[in-house]
Write a protein that holds these residues in place. Sequence first.
Motif, mmCIF file in Angstrom:
data_model
loop_
_atom_site.group_PDB
_atom_site.id
_atom_site.type_symbol
_atom_site.label_atom_id
_atom_site.label_comp_id
_atom_site.label_asym_id
_atom_site.label_seq_id
_atom_site.Cartn_x
_atom_site.Cartn_y
_atom_site.Cartn_z
ATOM 1 N N VAL A 175 -8.912 11.669 -4.200
ATOM 2 C CA VAL A 175 -7.116 11.929 -4.109
ATOM 3 C C VAL A 175 -6.780 10.574 -3.399
ATOM 4 C CG1 VAL A 175 -5.384 13.052 -2.942
ATOM 5 C CG2 VAL A 175 -7.327 14.429 -3.868
ATOM 6 N N ILE A 176 -5.740 9.844 -4.035
ATOM 7 C CA ILE A 176 -5.067 8.498 -3.741
ATOM 8 C C ILE A 176 -3.686 8.890 -3.497
ATOM 9 C CG2 ILE A 176 -4.621 6.324 -4.330
ATOM 10 C CD1 ILE A 176 -7.216 6.357 -5.854
ATOM 11 N N GLU A 177 -2.961 8.892 -2.328
ATOM 12 C CA GLU A 177 -1.720 8.897 -1.915
ATOM 13 C C GLU A 177 -1.017 7.395 -2.628
ATOM 14 O OE1 GLU A 177 -1.153 9.890 2.097
ATOM 15 O OE2 GLU A 177 -1.976 11.764 1.964
ATOM 16 N N VAL A 178 -0.016 7.719 -3.215
ATOM 17 C CA VAL A 178 0.617 6.450 -3.701
ATOM 18 C C VAL A 178 2.020 6.655 -3.635
ATOM 19 C CG1 VAL A 178 -0.969 6.105 -5.578
ATOM 20 C CG2 VAL A 178 0.967 7.354 -5.967
ATOM 21 N N ASP A 179 3.009 5.512 -3.574
ATOM 22 C CA ASP A 179 4.251 5.550 -3.521
ATOM 23 C C ASP A 179 4.709 5.356 -5.258
ATOM 24 O OD1 ASP A 179 6.956 5.038 -3.500
ATOM 25 O OD2 ASP A 179 6.871 3.269 -2.018
ATOM 26 N N PHE A 180 5.288 6.543 -5.484
ATOM 27 C CA PHE A 180 5.639 6.394 -7.137
ATOM 28 C C PHE A 180 6.846 5.551 -7.309
ATOM 29 C CE2 PHE A 180 2.795 10.126 -6.707
ATOM 30 C CZ PHE A 180 2.286 10.007 -8.003
ATOM 31 N N THR A 181 7.475 4.956 -6.328
ATOM 32 C CA THR A 181 8.593 4.114 -6.513
ATOM 33 C C THR A 181 7.982 2.641 -6.565
ATOM 34 O OG1 THR A 181 9.382 3.910 -4.190
ATOM 35 C CG2 THR A 181 10.102 5.730 -5.693
ATOM 36 N N SER A 182 6.698 2.344 -6.411
ATOM 37 C CA SER A 182 6.360 1.048 -6.067
ATOM 38 C C SER A 182 5.415 0.454 -7.113
ATOM 39 C CB SER A 182 5.655 0.812 -4.566
ATOM 40 O OG SER A 182 4.933 -0.332 -4.447
ATOM 41 N N LEU A 183 5.588 -0.614 -7.711
ATOM 42 C CA LEU A 183 4.719 -0.770 -8.911
ATOM 43 C C LEU A 183 3.330 -1.391 -8.268
ATOM 44 C CD1 LEU A 183 4.342 -1.738 -11.909
ATOM 45 C CD2 LEU A 183 5.503 -4.000 -11.318
ATOM 46 N N ASP A 184 3.646 -2.110 -7.074
ATOM 47 C CA ASP A 184 2.267 -2.559 -6.741
ATOM 48 C C ASP A 184 1.309 -1.228 -6.190
ATOM 49 O OD1 ASP A 184 3.159 -5.181 -6.862
ATOM 50 O OD2 ASP A 184 3.783 -5.404 -4.747
ATOM 51 N N SER A 185 1.885 -0.349 -5.466
ATOM 52 C CA SER A 185 1.195 0.921 -5.157
ATOM 53 C C SER A 185 0.409 1.355 -6.224
ATOM 54 C CB SER A 185 2.092 1.596 -4.390
ATOM 55 O OG SER A 185 1.359 2.984 -4.006
ATOM 56 N N LEU A 186 1.499 1.686 -7.412
ATOM 57 C CA LEU A 186 0.772 2.348 -8.534
ATOM 58 C C LEU A 186 -0.177 1.706 -9.147
ATOM 59 C CD1 LEU A 186 4.057 3.861 -9.916
ATOM 60 C CD2 LEU A 186 2.087 5.190 -9.007
ATOM 61 N N THR A 187 -0.061 0.258 -9.406
ATOM 62 C CA THR A 187 -1.025 -0.646 -10.024
ATOM 63 C C THR A 187 -2.292 -0.739 -9.322
ATOM 64 O OG1 THR A 187 0.631 -2.015 -10.784
ATOM 65 C CG2 THR A 187 -1.348 -2.812 -10.908
ATOM 66 N N THR A 188 -2.364 -0.690 -7.868
ATOM 67 C CA THR A 188 -3.510 -0.736 -7.224
ATOM 68 C C THR A 188 -4.330 0.557 -7.299
ATOM 69 O OG1 THR A 188 -2.627 -2.187 -5.472
ATOM 70 C CG2 THR A 188 -4.389 -0.935 -4.922
ATOM 71 N N ALA A 189 -3.674 1.627 -7.332
ATOM 72 C CA ALA A 189 -4.246 3.085 -7.495
ATOM 73 C C ALA A 189 -4.873 3.189 -9.029
ATOM 74 C CB ALA A 189 -3.194 4.056 -7.412
ATOM 75 N N LEU A 190 -4.250 2.320 -10.071
ATOM 76 C CA LEU A 190 -4.703 2.638 -11.350
ATOM 77 C C LEU A 190 -5.763 1.617 -11.546
ATOM 78 C CD1 LEU A 190 -1.236 3.532 -12.949
ATOM 79 C CD2 LEU A 190 -3.318 5.142 -12.605
ATOM 80 N N LYS A 191 -6.303 0.579 -10.970
ATOM 81 C CA LYS A 191 -7.230 -0.350 -11.214
ATOM 82 C C LYS A 191 -8.549 0.534 -11.247
ATOM 83 C CE LYS A 191 -5.269 -4.521 -10.633
ATOM 84 N NZ LYS A 191 -5.284 -5.402 -11.815
ATOM 85 N N GLY A 192 -9.106 -0.017 -12.514
ATOM 86 C CA GLY A 192 -10.488 0.812 -12.946
ATOM 87 C C GLY A 192 -10.458 2.084 -13.575
ATOM 88 N N GLN A 193 -9.190 2.565 -13.929
ATOM 89 C CA GLN A 193 -8.919 3.967 -14.730
ATOM 90 C C GLN A 193 -8.636 3.486 -16.087
ATOM 91 O OE1 GLN A 193 -8.943 6.777 -13.072
ATOM 92 N NE2 GLN A 193 -9.140 5.967 -11.224
ATOM 93 N N ASP A 194 -9.642 4.296 -16.786
ATOM 94 C CA ASP A 194 -9.245 4.372 -18.380
ATOM 95 C C ASP A 194 -8.107 4.922 -18.922
ATOM 96 O OD1 ASP A 194 -11.909 2.826 -18.501
ATOM 97 O OD2 ASP A 194 -13.134 4.897 -18.575
ATOM 98 N N ALA A 195 -7.773 5.802 -18.214
ATOM 99 C CA ALA A 195 -6.735 6.736 -18.803
ATOM 100 C C ALA A 195 -5.921 7.424 -17.688
ATOM 101 C CB ALA A 195 -7.189 7.814 -19.722
ATOM 102 N N ILE A 196 -4.443 7.527 -17.797
ATOM 103 C CA ILE A 196 -3.804 8.193 -17.110
ATOM 104 C C ILE A 196 -2.976 9.136 -17.790
ATOM 105 C CG2 ILE A 196 -1.935 6.613 -17.748
ATOM 106 C CD1 ILE A 196 -0.572 7.065 -14.705
ATOM 107 N N ALA A 197 -3.041 10.451 -17.115
ATOM 108 C CA ALA A 197 -2.654 11.727 -17.689
ATOM 109 C C ALA A 197 -1.416 12.217 -16.879
ATOM 110 C CB ALA A 197 -3.464 13.058 -17.916
ATOM 111 N N ILE A 198 -0.142 12.216 -17.646
ATOM 112 C CA ILE A 198 0.940 12.978 -16.843
ATOM 113 C C ILE A 198 1.188 14.407 -17.306
ATOM 114 C CG2 ILE A 198 3.474 12.397 -16.743
ATOM 115 C CD1 ILE A 198 1.746 9.943 -16.277
ATOM 116 N N CYS A 199 1.049 14.847 -15.781
ATOM 117 C CA CYS A 199 1.222 16.457 -16.059
ATOM 118 C C CYS A 199 2.121 17.070 -14.971
ATOM 119 C CB CYS A 199 -0.256 17.112 -15.631
ATOM 120 S SG CYS A 199 -1.606 16.567 -16.516
ATOM 121 N N ILE A 200 3.526 16.586 -15.025
ATOM 122 C CA ILE A 200 4.390 16.844 -14.221
ATOM 123 C C ILE A 200 5.266 18.040 -14.926
ATOM 124 C CG2 ILE A 200 4.619 14.758 -12.764
ATOM 125 C CD1 ILE A 200 6.635 13.918 -14.325
#
Length: 320
Positions: free
Chosen positions: A51-76
Amino acid sequence: MHIKTIAIVGPRGNVGTALITELLANPAEFTITALTRSNSPYTPQSAAIEVIEVDFTSLDSLTTALKGQDAIAICIPGGAVRLDSQKLLLDAAIAAGVKLFFADEYVSNIRNPAYVAMPAQFVGDKIAVRAMLEERSAKGEICWTALNGGPFFDMWLTKGPAGFDIPNRLARVYGTGDNQACWTPLPVMGRAAANMLRNPGPFLNRALFISGVKGLSQNALLVALEEQVGKFEVTHVDVKKIKREAEEAGKKGEVGKWMKGMTVNSNFNEEESHSDFWHLVENDLVGVEAVSVGEAVRETLERCGRNVKVVEALFRVGEE
């Protein structure tokens, strides 16, 4: 394309939970990361989920969290899909080197004329997000995919939108009750999405349509429910009247009433329904086998129970 690491946005929602359940079927197959807000009450389904807590309004926060991920799935939730926030997620995914953006569509055939007419406050900016994904993928920046399965069968059956109050054995049959529809149970949606991630090649830069139940209509649901729980008191509802009243509500700015009425019209009015998309369905590509209405009803009652309270506003559409 091979997918090993997957970041989930919205891990505690209906789709997120169903998808993660399927991804965990073989724990060694995927590495799952749940992206959450700092105040999220999310509890992972497994200790294997990071579980990684992110700031969904921050490009830097999201980019850091997504490093090393092959896919992102949006389930909102669908209404929460906004172009600006999805663009930020997409920009971060591209900056982080993510290969695949699994868009949040699920219940939404965004080419459906009835869907196109619905206000964004209820269905979100999915049409604009799709256009953005098509543009960015055409530039070679990232690949995208999406899954469309119609309304969630189990939620519609138990919560009221399908026209049934199961605990009180009440039925509201719209029009003839014979209109054919494509709906899919949540667990089947999760299984199909997981199988798309297992073998993404056939689905790159396009949406996949599935349907989990064959021969679905309100009358078929009524027969199946009565076999399981006994006789229902049936009220026949003029669906054309609901449509007329919804259109009048729309002119007056009564968006909620318009939305509910037009959703009923789209699913149950044989003259204007857009709910039957069997000509687009490709179940076989993701190992989905549509079951009979009777089997789908039985499985839903076993899994969800027979005493789920309906949302009255979704059950009694047209009585406002």
